[in-house]
Every structure is written in C-alpha cells, then in structure tokens.
Design a protein around this motif. Structure first.
Motif, PDB file in Angstrom:
ATOM      1  N   PRO A  73       0.841  -1.210   0.000  1.00 28.29           N
ATOM      2  CA  PRO A  73       0.000   0.000   0.000  1.00 28.29           C
ATOM      3  C   PRO A  73       0.870   1.253   0.000  1.00 28.29           C
ATOM      4  O   PRO A  73       1.890   1.328   0.693  1.00 28.29           O
ATOM      5  N   GLY A  74       0.476   2.239  -0.809  1.00 23.00           N
ATOM      6  CA  GLY A  74       1.229   3.481  -0.882  1.00 23.00           C
ATOM      7  C   GLY A  74       2.342   3.480  -1.901  1.00 23.00           C
ATOM      8  O   GLY A  74       3.019   4.490  -2.061  1.00 23.00           O
ATOM      9  N   VAL A  75       2.539   2.361  -2.624  1.00 22.66           N
ATOM     10  CA  VAL A  75       3.580   2.270  -3.652  1.00 22.66           C
ATOM     11  C   VAL A  75       2.929   2.355  -5.030  1.00 22.66           C
ATOM     12  O   VAL A  75       1.848   1.816  -5.252  1.00 22.66           O
ATOM     13  N   PHE A  76       3.596   3.034  -5.949  1.00 24.33           N
ATOM     14  CA  PHE A  76       3.103   3.186  -7.324  1.00 24.33           C
ATOM     15  C   PHE A  76       2.846   1.816  -7.959  1.00 24.33           C
ATOM     16  O   PHE A  76       3.691   0.917  -7.887  1.00 24.33           O
ATOM     17  N   VAL A  77       1.689   1.671  -8.579  1.00 26.66           N
ATOM     18  CA  VAL A  77       1.298   0.416  -9.219  1.00 26.66           C
ATOM     19  C   VAL A  77       1.772   0.415 -10.668  1.00 26.66           C
ATOM     20  O   VAL A  77       1.467   1.351 -11.418  1.00 26.66           O
ATOM     21  N   PRO A  78       2.529  -0.598 -11.100  1.00 24.72           N
ATOM     22  CA  PRO A  78       2.994  -0.611 -12.496  1.00 24.72           C
ATOM     23  C   PRO A  78       1.831  -0.656 -13.472  1.00 24.72           C
ATOM     24  O   PRO A  78       0.861  -1.384 -13.258  1.00 24.72           O
ATOM     25  N   ASP A 101      17.544   0.675 -13.371  1.00 28.84           N
ATOM     26  CA  ASP A 101      16.125   1.022 -13.356  1.00 28.84           C
ATOM     27  C   ASP A 101      15.967   2.222 -12.424  1.00 28.84           C
ATOM     28  O   ASP A 101      15.935   2.079 -11.208  1.00 28.84           O
ATOM     29  N   MET A 102      15.905   3.409 -13.013  1.00 29.84           N
ATOM     30  CA  MET A 102      15.822   4.657 -12.247  1.00 29.84           C
ATOM     31  C   MET A 102      14.369   4.984 -11.949  1.00 29.84           C
ATOM     32  O   MET A 102      13.487   4.704 -12.766  1.00 29.84           O
ATOM     33  N   CYS A 103      14.095   5.576 -10.771  1.00 29.22           N
ATOM     34  CA  CYS A 103      12.712   5.805 -10.328  1.00 29.22           C
ATOM     35  C   CYS A 103      11.957   4.484 -10.404  1.00 29.22           C
ATOM     36  O   CYS A 103      10.876   4.386 -10.990  1.00 29.22           O
ATOM     37  N   CYS A 104      12.541   3.466  -9.778  1.00 29.48           N
ATOM     38  CA  CYS A 104      12.130   2.082 -10.025  1.00 29.48           C
ATOM     39  C   CYS A 104      10.783   1.721  -9.436  1.00 29.48           C
ATOM     40  O   CYS A 104      10.178   0.725  -9.841  1.00 29.48           O
ATOM     41  N   GLY A 105      10.278   2.487  -8.462  1.00 32.51           N
ATOM     42  CA  GLY A 105       9.027   2.086  -7.827  1.00 32.51           C
ATOM     43  C   GLY A 105       9.154   0.692  -7.247  1.00 32.51           C
ATOM     44  O   GLY A 105      10.095   0.391  -6.508  1.00 32.51           O
ATOM     45  N   GLY A 119      21.643 -12.931 -17.391  1.00 32.13           N
ATOM     46  CA  GLY A 119      22.869 -12.447 -16.774  1.00 32.13           C
ATOM     47  C   GLY A 119      23.020 -10.959 -16.619  1.00 32.13           C
ATOM     48  O   GLY A 119      24.135 -10.446 -16.595  1.00 32.13           O
ATOM     49  N   LEU A 120      21.908 -10.233 -16.503  1.00 34.75           N
ATOM     50  CA  LEU A 120      22.020  -8.787 -16.337  1.00 34.75           C
ATOM     51  C   LEU A 120      22.716  -8.446 -15.017  1.00 34.75           C
ATOM     52  O   LEU A 120      22.527  -9.111 -14.007  1.00 34.75           O
ATOM     53  N   GLU A 121      23.494  -7.369 -15.043  1.00 32.40           N
ATOM     54  CA  GLU A 121      23.950  -6.754 -13.796  1.00 32.40           C
ATOM     55  C   GLU A 121      22.939  -5.642 -13.524  1.00 32.40           C
ATOM     56  O   GLU A 121      22.970  -4.586 -14.154  1.00 32.40           O
ATOM     57  N   LEU A 122      22.036  -5.905 -12.614  1.00 28.94           N
ATOM     58  CA  LEU A 122      20.855  -5.066 -12.451  1.00 28.94           C
ATOM     59  C   LEU A 122      20.955  -4.195 -11.202  1.00 28.94           C
ATOM     60  O   LEU A 122      21.230  -4.681 -10.102  1.00 28.94           O
ATOM     61  N   HIS A 123      20.719  -2.895 -11.397  1.00 29.31           N
ATOM     62  CA  HIS A 123      20.706  -1.925 -10.311  1.00 29.31           C
ATOM     63  C   HIS A 123      19.401  -1.143 -10.412  1.00 29.31           C
ATOM     64  O   HIS A 123      18.867  -0.935 -11.507  1.00 29.31           O
ATOM     65  N   ALA A 124      18.890  -0.681  -9.272  1.00 29.64           N
ATOM     66  CA  ALA A 124      17.642   0.080  -9.256  1.00 29.64           C
ATOM     67  C   ALA A 124      17.706   1.116  -8.147  1.00 29.64           C
ATOM     68  O   ALA A 124      18.401   0.929  -7.141  1.00 29.64           O
ATOM     69  N   ALA A 125      16.978   2.218  -8.350  1.00 24.64           N
ATOM     70  CA  ALA A 125      17.008   3.293  -7.358  1.00 24.64           C
ATOM     71  C   ALA A 125      15.656   3.989  -7.298  1.00 24.64           C
ATOM     72  O   ALA A 125      14.977   4.160  -8.314  1.00 24.64           O
ATOM     73  N   ASP A 126      15.283   4.406  -6.072  1.00 26.18           N
ATOM     74  CA  ASP A 126      14.075   5.200  -5.885  1.00 26.18           C
ATOM     75  C   ASP A 126      14.233   6.032  -4.619  1.00 26.18           C
ATOM     76  O   ASP A 126      14.914   5.615  -3.672  1.00 26.18           O
ATOM     77  N   ALA A 131       8.947   2.142  -1.698  1.00 26.60           N
ATOM     78  CA  ALA A 131       9.212   1.620  -3.038  1.00 26.60           C
ATOM     79  C   ALA A 131      10.507   0.816  -3.062  1.00 26.60           C
ATOM     80  O   ALA A 131      10.563  -0.274  -3.640  1.00 26.60           O
ATOM     81  N   ALA A 132      11.558   1.348  -2.443  1.00 25.62           N
ATOM     82  CA  ALA A 132      12.832   0.627  -2.407  1.00 25.62           C
ATOM     83  C   ALA A 132      12.681  -0.708  -1.701  1.00 25.62           C
ATOM     84  O   ALA A 132      13.276  -1.720  -2.123  1.00 25.62           O
ATOM     85  N   ARG A 133      11.875  -0.754  -0.650  1.00 22.99           N
ATOM     86  CA  ARG A 133      11.634  -2.010   0.061  1.00 22.99           C
ATOM     87  C   ARG A 133      10.945  -3.031  -0.852  1.00 22.99           C
ATOM     88  O   ARG A 133      11.330  -4.206  -0.898  1.00 22.99           O
ATOM     89  N   CYS A 134       9.945  -2.591  -1.598  1.00 21.77           N
ATOM     90  CA  CYS A 134       9.269  -3.489  -2.556  1.00 21.77           C
ATOM     91  C   CYS A 134      10.236  -3.958  -3.633  1.00 21.77           C
ATOM     92  O   CYS A 134      10.235  -5.131  -4.010  1.00 21.77           O
ATOM     93  N   ALA A 135      11.033  -3.027  -4.151  1.00 22.97           N
ATOM     94  CA  ALA A 135      11.961  -3.369  -5.227  1.00 22.97           C
ATOM     95  C   ALA A 135      12.969  -4.414  -4.766  1.00 22.97           C
ATOM     96  O   ALA A 135      13.311  -5.337  -5.522  1.00 22.97           O
ATOM     97  N   ARG A 136      13.448  -4.301  -3.546  1.00 21.65           N
ATOM     98  CA  ARG A 136      14.404  -5.305  -3.045  1.00 21.65           C
ATOM     99  C   ARG A 136      13.778  -6.692  -3.055  1.00 21.65           C
ATOM    100  O   ARG A 136      14.421  -7.681  -3.406  1.00 21.65           O
TER     101      ARG A 136
END
Length: 264
Positions: A73-78, A101-105, A119-126, A131-136
């Motif tokens: 709840p409270g996180v942007f819905v894709p 993935d910038m502004c990753c939500g 095999g992506l080296e994947l990074h994300a930020a918000d 949102a960061a908690r969901c992304a993790r």
C-alpha cells in the motif's frame, strides 16, 4: 423467479464492483474471491475496492509482463502501458548488460528485464523508502541491487561510464493535471511518483542531463512519457548530448523516448 446469488458469489461481487465503476469487474471479482480466506474477509476486500483502493494494493501484488510483482500500500502500481518501455529496453540490451532502473518504484521494469535477458547486472534506485523495500523483494531473485536516494545521488560511483541501459519510468504528470487523475492513483499512490512538475518533464530533464556521465559510449537512456510531451523530451535528450528517437505503441497507448550516447 430464480433466487438471488449469495453475497460471496462471483456474480454478486462483480455486480458490486461494476456498480462502483470497475471496468474489469469479472476479473477483479475472481481475484478477490481467490484472495479471501472467508466470506467476512471477502466482504472487507470488496468494500475496500468499492471505496477506491487499488486492486493491486488490496491483493498485495500486480501482474506485469507475465510476472507477479509485490506491491505494498502506498507504492506506485505498475501500468500495463509500461510493458512497452520494457520491450524497448530489452531490444537495446545484450545478455550480461549493466542495467539501471531509475525511479524504479516496485522494481517492476527491472524484474521484467531480468526475466527476459540473461545475466544482467541489475541496479535500481528510488527516493521512496517503501518503493525501495518493494523493489528489493521483487529483484532479489535476479540479484538486483536497490539503492534509496534522489536519482543519480543514490547510485554508487562504480557505475559511472559503465551503464548499457538506463531505463526510467519517472513521474511525468503535470502538477495541474494530478487532480483530474482517478482517485485510486491520486489518493492511494504517492504524490512524488506522479508529479512531474509544471510541464511534467521536470524530473525527466534531470535524468537526461545526468545520463551521459553514467552511460558507456553507445549506451541508451529510455524514458516513458506521453505522446504530447515526446517532442520536448526528445529535445532535452538532444541538448544533453544524446541522439534521440521516439517510439510509440497504439495498442498500449505508450510512448518512449530513446537516447543513445554517441561512441567517441
């Protein structure tokens, strides 16, 4: 005269949802019934949806590009249209690419790219802690690393000049238009995930201006925007030193601006 359906039947639930303006009432009824552990719980879930709470926040997940994405709840819905951003980014990437993935939500875009490319080296930020908690949680299986902070200020310096694909579904709703959005967005999603400033492009300008420092030569920046905003977005890509092109999907009503950092 046939008896009235029980209150927990799909037809009764769908009827309540349809009366509340839910376009996909039958599908939503099926999902809510499957999520409920009892008739009392189902009644509570339906009440939340009728009151305008996003279905994804009620269920705890959103379907995106064939994946189940955890959403608090409270996180942007894709959005469904953002699948076009994923397709365009996947076409720019190669196996083993460095992707941000910038502004990753919730991390939905990064998760979808990881599912389609090896095999992506994947990074994300918000900037938003929820949102960061969901992304993790959503990117854990792909080994993605998630950072909390304001745009490039969140990223580690070791990524400078190494990024193959920088993808951003940054806020692009003009501030004055937020009041016209459906309640499930303007009431239940964070304002910062919607508000793109007076013309909707304020955050996108910052992303475009900073991208050349982080992309490798030949790397790509991809930003979702609206068809109306695309010419100005392409112009700000050009001013930042990127070679822009605009891609669109009529089926998804989606527009993406792609900018390439010249080699040499």
């Amino acid at each position: 005269m046939p008896p009235s359906p029980p209150s927990g039947s799909r037809s009764a639930v769908a009827g309540r949802l349809r009366a509340a303006g839910c376009v996909f009432a039958e599908d939503e009824a099926r999902l809510l019934i499957a999520a409920a552990g009892s008739p009392a719980e189902l009644a509570g879930l339906v009440d939340l949806r009728v009151a305008g709470r996003p279905l994804e926040h009620i269920l705890g997940w959103a379907e995106f590009c064939g994946l189940r994405i955890f959403v608090e709840p409270g996180v942007f819905v894709p959005r469904r249209r953002t699948a076009f951003l994923v397709r365009q980014a996947a076409a720019c990437a190669r196996p083993g690419a460095v992707v941000v993935d910038m502004c990753c939500g919730s991390g939905a875009v990064g998760a979808a790219l990881a599912a389609s490319l090896e095999g992506l080296e994947l990074h994300a930020a918000d900037i938003d802690p929820a949102a960061a908690r969901c992304a993790r949680r959503n990117l854990a299986r792909a080994g993605g690393r998630v950072y909390e902070g304001d745009l490039y200020g969140a990223l580690p310096d070791m990524l400078r000049g190494r990024v193959d694909v920088l993808v951003a579904n940054a806020p692009y709703v003009p501030t004055g238009d937020i009041g016209m959005m459906p309640p499930e967005a303007r009431v239940y999603e964070p304002h910062a995930a919607l508000d793109g400033g007076p013309d909707g492009l304020e955050i996108q300008r910052r992303i475009a201006a900073g991208a050349p420092s982080w992309l490798r030569p030949g790397g790509r920046l991809l930003i979702e925007t609206s068809r109306r905003q695309a010419p100005e977005a392409a112009g700000m890509f050009r001013r930042a030193g990127l070679i822009p092109r605009v891609a669109g999907s009529d089926d998804l009503e989606a527009t993406v601006v792609v900018g390439a950092l010249p080699v040499g």
